[in-house]
Scaffold this motif. Structure first.
Motif, PDB file in Angstrom:
ATOM      1  N   GLU A  44      32.534  88.405  11.515  1.00 19.84           N
ATOM      2  CA  GLU A  44      31.904  89.477  10.741  1.00 19.84           C
ATOM      3  C   GLU A  44      30.385  89.372  10.659  1.00 19.84           C
ATOM      4  O   GLU A  44      29.722  90.328  10.262  1.00 19.84           O
ATOM      5  CB  GLU A  44      32.485  89.500   9.326  1.00 19.84           C
ATOM      6  CG  GLU A  44      33.970  89.808   9.298  1.00 19.84           C
ATOM      7  CD  GLU A  44      34.554  89.787   7.892  1.00 19.84           C
ATOM      8  OE1 GLU A  44      33.800  89.587   6.910  1.00 19.84           O
ATOM      9  OE2 GLU A  44      35.778  89.980   7.770  1.00 19.84           O
ATOM     10  N   LYS A  45      29.831  88.186  10.953  1.00 22.70           N
ATOM     11  CA  LYS A  45      28.384  87.940  10.846  1.00 22.70           C
ATOM     12  C   LYS A  45      27.887  88.075   9.408  1.00 22.70           C
ATOM     13  O   LYS A  45      26.729  88.357   9.147  1.00 22.70           O
ATOM     14  CB  LYS A  45      27.576  88.847  11.776  1.00 22.70           C
ATOM     15  CG  LYS A  45      27.937  88.722  13.227  1.00 22.70           C
ATOM     16  CD  LYS A  45      27.517  87.398  13.764  1.00 22.70           C
ATOM     17  CE  LYS A  45      27.727  87.350  15.279  1.00 22.70           C
ATOM     18  NZ  LYS A  45      27.875  86.021  15.770  1.00 22.70           N
ATOM     19  N   ILE A  46      28.792  87.886   8.451  1.00 25.82           N
ATOM     20  CA  ILE A  46      28.491  87.834   7.019  1.00 25.82           C
ATOM     21  C   ILE A  46      29.050  86.498   6.523  1.00 25.82           C
ATOM     22  O   ILE A  46      30.204  86.174   6.797  1.00 25.82           O
ATOM     23  CB  ILE A  46      29.145  89.007   6.247  1.00 25.82           C
ATOM     24  CG1 ILE A  46      28.632  90.359   6.760  1.00 25.82           C
ATOM     25  CG2 ILE A  46      28.921  88.861   4.747  1.00 25.82           C
ATOM     26  CD1 ILE A  46      27.170  90.664   6.457  1.00 25.82           C
ATOM     27  N   ALA A  47      28.237  85.730   5.782  1.00 23.97           N
ATOM     28  CA  ALA A  47      28.650  84.394   5.376  1.00 23.97           C
ATOM     29  C   ALA A  47      29.867  84.427   4.451  1.00 23.97           C
ATOM     30  O   ALA A  47      29.895  85.161   3.470  1.00 23.97           O
ATOM     31  CB  ALA A  47      27.499  83.667   4.687  1.00 23.97           C
ATOM     32  N   CYS A  48      30.854  83.627   4.809  1.00 29.05           N
ATOM     33  CA  CYS A  48      32.071  83.459   4.030  1.00 29.05           C
ATOM     34  C   CYS A  48      32.279  81.959   3.845  1.00 29.05           C
ATOM     35  O   CYS A  48      32.087  81.184   4.789  1.00 29.05           O
ATOM     36  CB  CYS A  48      33.257  84.076   4.770  1.00 29.05           C
ATOM     37  SG  CYS A  48      34.838  83.918   3.913  1.00 29.05           S
ATOM     38  N   PHE A  49      32.645  81.563   2.650  1.00 26.73           N
ATOM     39  CA  PHE A  49      32.784  80.149   2.319  1.00 26.73           C
ATOM     40  C   PHE A  49      34.157  79.875   1.734  1.00 26.73           C
ATOM     41  O   PHE A  49      34.896  80.782   1.401  1.00 26.73           O
ATOM     42  CB  PHE A  49      31.712  79.735   1.290  1.00 26.73           C
ATOM     43  CG  PHE A  49      30.323  79.998   1.755  1.00 26.73           C
ATOM     44  CD1 PHE A  49      29.678  79.103   2.601  1.00 26.73           C
ATOM     45  CD2 PHE A  49      29.642  81.137   1.364  1.00 26.73           C
ATOM     46  CE1 PHE A  49      28.392  79.346   3.039  1.00 26.73           C
ATOM     47  CE2 PHE A  49      28.362  81.395   1.801  1.00 26.73           C
ATOM     48  CZ  PHE A  49      27.731  80.492   2.642  1.00 26.73           C
ATOM     49  N   TRP A  50      34.446  78.575   1.566  1.00 27.69           N
ATOM     50  CA  TRP A  50      35.608  78.158   0.819  1.00 27.69           C
ATOM     51  C   TRP A  50      35.109  77.721  -0.544  1.00 27.69           C
ATOM     52  O   TRP A  50      34.281  76.813  -0.649  1.00 27.69           O
ATOM     53  CB  TRP A  50      36.339  77.021   1.519  1.00 27.69           C
ATOM     54  CG  TRP A  50      37.489  76.529   0.703  1.00 27.69           C
ATOM     55  CD1 TRP A  50      37.550  75.381  -0.025  1.00 27.69           C
ATOM     56  CD2 TRP A  50      38.741  77.199   0.506  1.00 27.69           C
ATOM     57  NE1 TRP A  50      38.764  75.287  -0.663  1.00 27.69           N
ATOM     58  CE2 TRP A  50      39.513  76.393  -0.358  1.00 27.69           C
ATOM     59  CE3 TRP A  50      39.279  78.399   0.962  1.00 27.69           C
ATOM     60  CZ2 TRP A  50      40.796  76.750  -0.763  1.00 27.69           C
ATOM     61  CZ3 TRP A  50      40.550  78.753   0.560  1.00 27.69           C
ATOM     62  CH2 TRP A  50      41.297  77.940  -0.284  1.00 27.69           C
ATOM     63  N   SER A  51      35.566  78.381  -1.596  1.00 27.20           N
ATOM     64  CA  SER A  51      35.189  78.016  -2.956  1.00 27.20           C
ATOM     65  C   SER A  51      36.030  76.831  -3.395  1.00 27.20           C
ATOM     66  O   SER A  51      37.248  76.953  -3.550  1.00 27.20           O
ATOM     67  CB  SER A  51      35.397  79.191  -3.917  1.00 27.20           C
ATOM     68  OG  SER A  51      35.209  78.762  -5.246  1.00 27.20           O
TER      69      SER A  51
END
Length: 121
Positions: A44-51
């Protein structure tokens, strides 16, 4: 060579991700990614993290709108850290500071606020 040949997730299946402003070079935040959040970020080129606190995927800006548009991802020499060079859409820190690193530590261990002046502590 592919990313999977180099990447080293820790025992929890996470890798540290340092977020840097693509234009200024300012370090904005540090987050953690698992394999799924990294794949989402790459796609997606949008930052996604693991919370780690909520134990779920977290797309930066999903509630605030302050997304991090990813321009480039680099991996360090040991394969245990990522650098994401991003274009932020607004402040990165939940305190509304540009960077989460707005507290400066002096040699006597006192803390000085050294950000945008938004955060109060």
């Amino acid at each position: 060579m592919k990313l999977n040949d180099l990447i080293k997730f820790d025992e929890r299946g996470l890798i540290v991700a340092i977020i840097q402003h693509a234009e200024t070079g300012q370090v904005l935040m540090v987050g953690y990614m698992n394999a799924e959040s990294l794949q989402i970020t790459l796609k997606e080129k949008i930052a996604c993290f693991w919370s780690r606190s909520r134990q779920k995927l977290w797309r930066k800006g999903e509630t605030s709108g302050n997304v991090l548009k990813v321009r480039e991802i680099r991996i360090d020499c040991d394969g245990d850290a990522l650098l994401l060079r991003c274009d932020p859409a607004g402040p990165t820190c939940h305190t509304n500071e540009t960077s989460c690193f707005y507290r400066k530590v002096e040699s006597d261990e006192t803390i000085i606020l050294d950000g945008d002046g938004v955060a109060k502590e």
